[in-house]
Design a protein around this motif. Sequence first.
Motif, PDB file in Angstrom:
ATOM      1  N   THR A 174       0.838  -1.208   0.000  1.00 15.37           N
ATOM      2  CA  THR A 174       0.000   0.000   0.000  1.00 15.37           C
ATOM      3  C   THR A 174       0.867   1.249   0.000  1.00 15.37           C
ATOM      4  N   LEU A 175       1.904   1.240   0.831  1.00 15.88           N
ATOM      5  CA  LEU A 175       2.805   2.386   0.914  1.00 15.88           C
ATOM      6  C   LEU A 175       3.531   2.605  -0.407  1.00 15.88           C
ATOM      7  N   ILE A 176       4.063   1.519  -0.992  1.00 14.03           N
ATOM      8  CA  ILE A 176       4.822   1.642  -2.238  1.00 14.03           C
ATOM      9  C   ILE A 176       3.935   2.143  -3.369  1.00 14.03           C
ATOM     10  N   ILE A 177       2.757   1.595  -3.483  1.00 14.86           N
ATOM     11  CA  ILE A 177       1.859   1.984  -4.582  1.00 14.86           C
ATOM     12  C   ILE A 177       1.450   3.448  -4.449  1.00 14.86           C
ATOM     13  N   ALA A 178       1.177   3.888  -3.222  1.00 19.35           N
ATOM     14  CA  ALA A 178       0.819   5.294  -3.014  1.00 19.35           C
ATOM     15  C   ALA A 178       1.977   6.205  -3.394  1.00 19.35           C
ATOM     16  N   ALA A 179       3.202   5.834  -2.979  1.00 15.47           N
ATOM     17  CA  ALA A 179       4.373   6.650  -3.302  1.00 15.47           C
ATOM     18  C   ALA A 179       4.660   6.625  -4.794  1.00 15.47           C
ATOM     19  N   HIS A 180       4.531   5.443  -5.397  1.00 14.45           N
ATOM     20  CA  HIS A 180       4.826   5.277  -6.823  1.00 14.45           C
ATOM     21  C   HIS A 180       3.853   6.084  -7.691  1.00 14.45           C
ATOM     22  N   ALA A 181       2.615   6.215  -7.220  1.00 14.04           N
ATOM     23  CA  ALA A 181       1.618   6.980  -7.981  1.00 14.04           C
ATOM     24  C   ALA A 181       1.991   8.455  -8.063  1.00 14.04           C
ATOM     25  N   ILE A 182       2.698   8.952  -7.043  1.00 14.51           N
ATOM     26  CA  ILE A 182       3.105  10.358  -7.017  1.00 14.51           C
ATOM     27  C   ILE A 182       4.498  10.536  -7.614  1.00 14.51           C
ATOM     28  N   ASP A 183       5.394   9.613  -7.322  1.00 14.13           N
ATOM     29  CA  ASP A 183       6.765   9.662  -7.837  1.00 14.13           C
ATOM     30  C   ASP A 183       7.104   8.301  -8.435  1.00 14.13           C
ATOM     31  N   PRO A 184       6.970   8.141  -9.744  1.00  7.11           N
ATOM     32  CA  PRO A 184       7.193   6.838 -10.382  1.00  7.11           C
ATOM     33  C   PRO A 184       8.591   6.250 -10.175  1.00  7.11           C
ATOM     34  N   SER A 185       9.548   7.074  -9.746  1.00 10.75           N
ATOM     35  CA  SER A 185      10.889   6.534  -9.517  1.00 10.75           C
ATOM     36  C   SER A 185      10.947   5.696  -8.249  1.00 10.75           C
ATOM     37  N   ILE A 186       9.972   5.878  -7.348  1.00 12.10           N
ATOM     38  CA  ILE A 186       9.937   5.113  -6.100  1.00 12.10           C
ATOM     39  C   ILE A 186       9.235   3.781  -6.346  1.00 12.10           C
ATOM     40  N   ARG A 187       9.976   2.693  -6.143  1.00 10.29           N
ATOM     41  CA  ARG A 187       9.400   1.363  -6.342  1.00 10.29           C
ATOM     42  C   ARG A 187       9.680   0.415  -5.184  1.00 10.29           C
ATOM     43  N   GLY A 188      10.549   0.819  -4.234  1.00 13.65           N
ATOM     44  CA  GLY A 188      10.931  -0.087  -3.166  1.00 13.65           C
ATOM     45  C   GLY A 188      10.719   0.505  -1.789  1.00 13.65           C
TER      46      GLY A 188
END
Length: 307
Positions: free
Chosen positions: A209-223
């Motif tokens: 949940t945390l990764i997907i939320a972060a990835h939706a705002i900053d696609p470079s974040i995946r881990g």
Amino acid sequence: MSLVLPGEIVVEDVLPTIRAMLARELADNGLTQQAIADHLGVTQAAVSSYLNAKPGRTGPIAGDSRTQATVERIADGLASGTMDGYDALVELLDLIEAFEDRGPICELHEDAMPALQGMSCDLCVRGIDPDLEIERETLANVRRAARLLSTDDRMASVIPNVGTNIGMALPDATTPTDVAAIPGRAHAIRGRVEIPADPEFGASKHVSTLIIAAHAIDPSIRGAINLTTEASLLSAARDRGIDPLEFDADYDDRDQRLRKRFRTRSEVPRIVYHEGAFGIEPISYVLGETAEDATQVAAELVEAANI
């Protein structure tokens, strides 16, 4: 490394099981052993062996309800004359194709070729596919991150009571099934971090949940990796120029609340945390471009905090 082709699994494990089951069903339909042999393409002696053996209803193939249903359809069709060999072959190939799509044939293939374990392999269905290569590298990255976690004894001190997970999303992740993580989470046992299993897609809820939320705002974040919330850890992060972001510990609608917090901050910080709530342990998340990146940063912070 053992090299086993999927076809070998079909020939050596699947077909003998199905032939034995078909022989018994055809016999129950009143066919002679020779008639059964003609239908199955085997000798009468082989049919006799099938019928005299103890019926097996367990195992990945025989124990699957789809196998029994297909065997019954084929046996009824051949016995009544409403199905010929071509029709029976179509039914059997449909069953095998279904079993090759992350089904019991995959389970048997992983047992025969351990290098495939944890890869969520669907090579038989898609063949050589660029998307599959991305999935394999994502799983490999989480494995490397888990190895880093388990070999750094200092990390045991920041493992939450509920356990730690490490996750990494696919580039177009939108749901938890697009995030590879450790099934069952990692736990601190006698001063060491124990990794219970190889990573799988869909193995985590909260880290995903945390990764997907972060990835939706900053696609470079995946881990990401989760740790206990420690004041010294947050202080060490600030010393490195990281401004941790606090969020509400409540699980309800966490994905949307996190996205809102990230938008308000106009960035996704490398650390987000909460101080816990009733029945919820305080947790911090270290984020990164990959699972390995996040775990490396976490290890550096733990060292700097001297926890």
